[in-house]
Design a protein around this motif. Sequence first.
Motif, PDB file in Angstrom:
ATOM      1  N   MET A  98      11.973  37.955  21.461  1.00  0.00           N
ATOM      2  CA  MET A  98      12.083  39.176  22.276  1.00  0.00           C
ATOM      3  C   MET A  98      10.945  40.121  21.901  1.00  0.00           C
ATOM      4  SD  MET A  98      15.278  41.850  22.590  1.00  0.00           S
ATOM      5  CE  MET A  98      15.346  42.355  20.884  1.00  0.00           C
ATOM      6  N   THR A  99      10.410  40.791  22.900  1.00  0.00           N
ATOM      7  CA  THR A  99       9.355  41.757  22.619  1.00  0.00           C
ATOM      8  C   THR A  99       9.831  43.179  22.909  1.00  0.00           C
ATOM      9  OG1 THR A  99       8.451  41.396  24.847  1.00  0.00           O
ATOM     10  CG2 THR A  99       7.464  40.141  23.039  1.00  0.00           C
ATOM     11  N   LEU A 100       9.387  44.095  22.057  1.00  0.00           N
ATOM     12  CA  LEU A 100       9.741  45.513  22.158  1.00  0.00           C
ATOM     13  C   LEU A 100       8.474  46.346  22.022  1.00  0.00           C
ATOM     14  CD1 LEU A 100      12.737  45.594  19.620  1.00  0.00           C
ATOM     15  CD2 LEU A 100      12.901  45.403  22.118  1.00  0.00           C
ATOM     16  N   ALA A 101       8.510  47.553  22.523  1.00  0.00           N
ATOM     17  CA  ALA A 101       7.426  48.525  22.286  1.00  0.00           C
ATOM     18  C   ALA A 101       7.955  49.878  22.764  1.00  0.00           C
ATOM     19  CB  ALA A 101       6.134  48.126  22.992  1.00  0.00           C
ATOM     20  N   LYS A 102       7.215  50.535  23.630  1.00  0.00           N
ATOM     21  CA  LYS A 102       7.606  51.801  24.255  1.00  0.00           C
ATOM     22  C   LYS A 102       8.493  52.698  23.372  1.00  0.00           C
ATOM     23  CE  LYS A 102       6.832  50.612  29.124  1.00  0.00           C
ATOM     24  NZ  LYS A 102       5.878  51.599  29.554  1.00  0.00           N
ATOM     25  N   GLU A 144      11.500  42.890  26.540  1.00  0.00           N
ATOM     26  CA  GLU A 144      12.318  44.113  26.599  1.00  0.00           C
ATOM     27  C   GLU A 144      11.480  45.342  26.239  1.00  0.00           C
ATOM     28  OE1 GLU A 144      16.250  44.548  25.730  1.00  0.00           O
ATOM     29  OE2 GLU A 144      16.855  42.453  26.010  1.00  0.00           O
ATOM     30  N   VAL A 145      10.192  45.256  26.537  1.00  0.00           N
ATOM     31  CA  VAL A 145       9.289  46.368  26.236  1.00  0.00           C
ATOM     32  C   VAL A 145       9.764  47.648  26.928  1.00  0.00           C
ATOM     33  CG1 VAL A 145       6.940  47.219  26.705  1.00  0.00           C
ATOM     34  CG2 VAL A 145       7.287  44.936  25.714  1.00  0.00           C
ATOM     35  N   GLN A 146      10.205  47.515  28.181  1.00  0.00           N
ATOM     36  CA  GLN A 146      10.634  48.701  28.929  1.00  0.00           C
ATOM     37  C   GLN A 146      12.143  48.921  28.855  1.00  0.00           C
ATOM     38  OE1 GLN A 146      10.089  50.593  33.416  1.00  0.00           O
ATOM     39  NE2 GLN A 146       8.488  49.378  32.523  1.00  0.00           N
ATOM     40  N   VAL A 147      12.924  47.843  28.877  1.00  0.00           N
ATOM     41  CA  VAL A 147      14.385  48.009  28.984  1.00  0.00           C
ATOM     42  C   VAL A 147      15.105  47.938  27.646  1.00  0.00           C
ATOM     43  CG1 VAL A 147      14.515  47.241  31.372  1.00  0.00           C
ATOM     44  CG2 VAL A 147      14.719  45.556  29.524  1.00  0.00           C
ATOM     45  N   GLY A 148      14.370  47.630  26.559  1.00  0.00           N
ATOM     46  CA  GLY A 148      15.007  47.552  25.252  1.00  0.00           C
ATOM     47  C   GLY A 148      15.206  48.922  24.623  1.00  0.00           C
ATOM     48  N   CYS A 149      15.727  48.923  23.397  1.00  0.00           N
ATOM     49  CA  CYS A 149      15.882  50.151  22.601  1.00  0.00           C
ATOM     50  C   CYS A 149      16.737  51.198  23.319  1.00  0.00           C
ATOM     51  CB  CYS A 149      14.529  50.717  22.216  1.00  0.00           C
ATOM     52  SG  CYS A 149      13.519  49.562  21.288  1.00  0.00           S
ATOM     53  N   GLY A 150      17.868  50.776  23.858  1.00  0.00           N
ATOM     54  CA  GLY A 150      18.861  51.719  24.347  1.00  0.00           C
ATOM     55  C   GLY A 150      18.805  52.064  25.815  1.00  0.00           C
ATOM     56  N   ARG A 151      17.750  51.720  26.498  1.00  0.00           N
ATOM     57  CA  ARG A 151      17.539  52.178  27.887  1.00  0.00           C
ATOM     58  C   ARG A 151      18.687  51.783  28.829  1.00  0.00           C
ATOM     59  NH1 ARG A 151      15.472  56.052  30.448  1.00  0.00           N
ATOM     60  NH2 ARG A 151      14.134  56.349  28.650  1.00  0.00           N
ATOM     61  N   THR A 152      19.287  50.605  28.578  1.00  0.00           N
ATOM     62  CA  THR A 152      20.344  50.126  29.482  1.00  0.00           C
ATOM     63  C   THR A 152      21.741  50.562  29.023  1.00  0.00           C
ATOM     64  OG1 THR A 152      20.463  48.067  28.221  1.00  0.00           O
ATOM     65  CG2 THR A 152      19.042  48.067  30.173  1.00  0.00           C
ATOM     66  N   GLY A 153      21.811  51.319  27.917  1.00  0.00           N
ATOM     67  CA  GLY A 153      23.124  51.734  27.399  1.00  0.00           C
ATOM     68  C   GLY A 153      23.648  50.776  26.342  1.00  0.00           C
ATOM     69  N   THR A 154      23.032  49.600  26.235  1.00  0.00           N
ATOM     70  CA  THR A 154      23.247  48.720  25.087  1.00  0.00           C
ATOM     71  C   THR A 154      21.951  48.801  24.283  1.00  0.00           C
ATOM     72  OG1 THR A 154      22.473  46.904  26.493  1.00  0.00           O
ATOM     73  CG2 THR A 154      24.853  47.079  26.153  1.00  0.00           C
ATOM     74  N   LEU A 155      21.999  48.411  23.001  1.00  0.00           N
ATOM     75  CA  LEU A 155      20.773  48.556  22.210  1.00  0.00           C
ATOM     76  C   LEU A 155      19.640  47.738  22.842  1.00  0.00           C
ATOM     77  CD1 LEU A 155      19.585  49.901  19.748  1.00  0.00           C
ATOM     78  CD2 LEU A 155      20.321  47.930  18.383  1.00  0.00           C
ATOM     79  N   PHE A 156      19.985  46.507  23.245  1.00  0.00           N
ATOM     80  CA  PHE A 156      19.008  45.667  23.949  1.00  0.00           C
ATOM     81  C   PHE A 156      19.619  45.206  25.268  1.00  0.00           C
ATOM     82  CE2 PHE A 156      18.180  45.109  19.365  1.00  0.00           C
ATOM     83  CZ  PHE A 156      16.983  45.809  19.338  1.00  0.00           C
ATOM     84  N   ALA A 177       8.372  56.184  11.730  1.00  0.00           N
ATOM     85  CA  ALA A 177       8.891  56.751  12.983  1.00  0.00           C
ATOM     86  C   ALA A 177       9.895  55.785  13.610  1.00  0.00           C
ATOM     87  CB  ALA A 177       7.742  57.028  13.957  1.00  0.00           C
ATOM     88  N   GLY A 178       9.602  54.487  13.527  1.00  0.00           N
ATOM     89  CA  GLY A 178      10.505  53.473  14.076  1.00  0.00           C
ATOM     90  C   GLY A 178      11.861  53.501  13.381  1.00  0.00           C
ATOM     91  N   ILE A 179      11.858  53.630  12.072  1.00  0.00           N
ATOM     92  CA  ILE A 179      13.133  53.696  11.330  1.00  0.00           C
ATOM     93  C   ILE A 179      13.921  54.915  11.796  1.00  0.00           C
ATOM     94  CG2 ILE A 179      14.171  54.083   9.051  1.00  0.00           C
ATOM     95  CD1 ILE A 179      11.608  52.663   7.887  1.00  0.00           C
ATOM     96  N   ALA A 180      13.236  56.063  11.860  1.00  0.00           N
ATOM     97  CA  ALA A 180      13.921  57.304  12.253  1.00  0.00           C
ATOM     98  C   ALA A 180      14.487  57.165  13.664  1.00  0.00           C
ATOM     99  CB  ALA A 180      12.956  58.487  12.180  1.00  0.00           C
ATOM    100  N   ALA A 181      13.686  56.625  14.583  1.00  0.00           N
ATOM    101  CA  ALA A 181      14.122  56.509  15.979  1.00  0.00           C
ATOM    102  C   ALA A 181      15.298  55.545  16.101  1.00  0.00           C
ATOM    103  CB  ALA A 181      12.963  56.052  16.864  1.00  0.00           C
ATOM    104  N   MET A 182      15.223  54.420  15.399  1.00  0.00           N
ATOM    105  CA  MET A 182      16.332  53.446  15.477  1.00  0.00           C
ATOM    106  C   MET A 182      17.614  54.032  14.895  1.00  0.00           C
ATOM    107  SD  MET A 182      15.527  50.719  17.116  1.00  0.00           S
ATOM    108  CE  MET A 182      16.891  49.655  16.686  1.00  0.00           C
ATOM    109  N   LYS A 183      17.484  54.803  13.813  1.00  0.00           N
ATOM    110  CA  LYS A 183      18.689  55.405  13.219  1.00  0.00           C
ATOM    111  C   LYS A 183      19.316  56.420  14.169  1.00  0.00           C
ATOM    112  CE  LYS A 183      17.909  54.643   8.310  1.00  0.00           C
ATOM    113  NZ  LYS A 183      17.393  55.184   7.040  1.00  0.00           N
ATOM    114  N   VAL A 184      18.485  57.208  14.842  1.00  0.00           N
ATOM    115  CA  VAL A 184      19.023  58.171  15.817  1.00  0.00           C
ATOM    116  C   VAL A 184      19.746  57.410  16.934  1.00  0.00           C
ATOM    117  CG1 VAL A 184      18.428  59.911  17.561  1.00  0.00           C
ATOM    118  CG2 VAL A 184      17.283  59.945  15.335  1.00  0.00           C
ATOM    119  N   LEU A 185      19.098  56.355  17.392  1.00  0.00           N
ATOM    120  CA  LEU A 185      19.663  55.556  18.484  1.00  0.00           C
ATOM    121  C   LEU A 185      21.020  54.966  18.092  1.00  0.00           C
ATOM    122  CD1 LEU A 185      18.611  54.780  21.261  1.00  0.00           C
ATOM    123  CD2 LEU A 185      17.450  52.825  20.247  1.00  0.00           C
TER     124      LEU A 185
END
Length: 398
Positions: free
Chosen positions: A249-253, A225-237, A292-300
């Motif tokens: 599961m893998t994340l990045a981007k 889920e490097v590209q589609v994870g972290c909110g991109r699809t409208g769900t968190l993953f 930065a990851g904590i801040a970004a996840m909290k915003v998300l």
Amino acid sequence: MSTSADWIARGDKHIAKTYGRYPLVPVRGEGCRLWDADGKAYLDFLAGVAVNSLGHCHPKVVAALQQQAATLIHCSNYYHIPQQIELAEILCANSFADRAFFCNSGAEANEAALKLARKYSKEKHGENRFEVITTLGSFHGRTFGGISATGQEKVRLGFEPVVPGFSYVPFGDIEALRGAIGPDTCAVLLEPIQGEGGVNVPPAGYLAAVRELCDANGLLLIFDEVQVGCGRTGTLFAYQLEGVEPDIMTLAKALAGGPPIGAMLAREAIAESFGPGSHGSTFGGNPLMAAAGIAAMKVLLDDGILDNCLAMGDYLRRRLEELRSRYPFVVAVRGRGLILGMELSIDGAAIVNKALERGLLLNCTVGKVLRFVPPLTVTTAEIDEAIEILGSILAEFG
Ligand code: PLP
């Protein structure tokens, strides 16, 4: 002050030629906008290839970086890192996973996943159990493990021999997957939606059927889920779209809203195979990136970003469908949330170049699929502006 042309000329002398770069020199970003070294503004619907999901320089990510940079930037993973621990807590509380390993990129996250899958399977089922099935058209990164796992011949050309133990089946074809499973198969690795392969959404029920096959054969299911994870699809993953949970599961981007970070998440029973000394990374999950990851996840999670992604995804899709109904060379519009692809029957490169000239950043995958991955904070006004530019370009081809 150097102009864009100055920078491009200097870059030509000393930068490795690994990218076919557009003639653009971005120097500043805010939200959905990017400015080049000559002061020209662009509407950014590529978002650093799905990295700047909260827009450029989101104030909460910037504040977290500034505060953490002035406190502690880096320390070794020989020690316990509070920011890394907090980020792991957030990720595990909001996913199937129990443990997180942090690294610096998507390719590294996939390396970790592949190494963990092999180690776990060898320990559980025996030495020969190391083969991984992936899908044609996939993309899993540029390391040797990544190019070996990637179902596209072109990324391996010139680098052979690659890592043994990979086979590839057509994406979305459950019978092909069933037929590829052998006694030495240890895992199936796939993107729930293929990004680089052309924004390919599998048929409904495919992911659930893959899960069933994995369970029936004792295989691990790894979602990239490097590209589609972290909110991109409208769900968190993305796996949450169909409620099909992976084992790894893998994340990045987008994970840290811009700064480089990667993560591999796994269930407890599997993660146990990564004991002390088994894997590591000097920079992975260091205080600065993890903050930065904590801040970004909290915003998300807290600032309505997923709702905006769903609403704007619907709106952008509708506007793209309008264009499809007008131009016969637009073959299809597909995707989920704010990862959308517009498949053309003509070459997409000329359209991307014209869009750049007119101040809209897009890209084209597999030669003919325009990819739209704007920040998840995009507005209807920005979508209208992008459609206006794109529509004027398509009219020249129609
Ligand atoms: N996996 C997927 C699905 C990707 O889209 C990418 C990059 O585009 C990668 C892995 C590799 O990530 P990175 O470039 O951060 O190594």
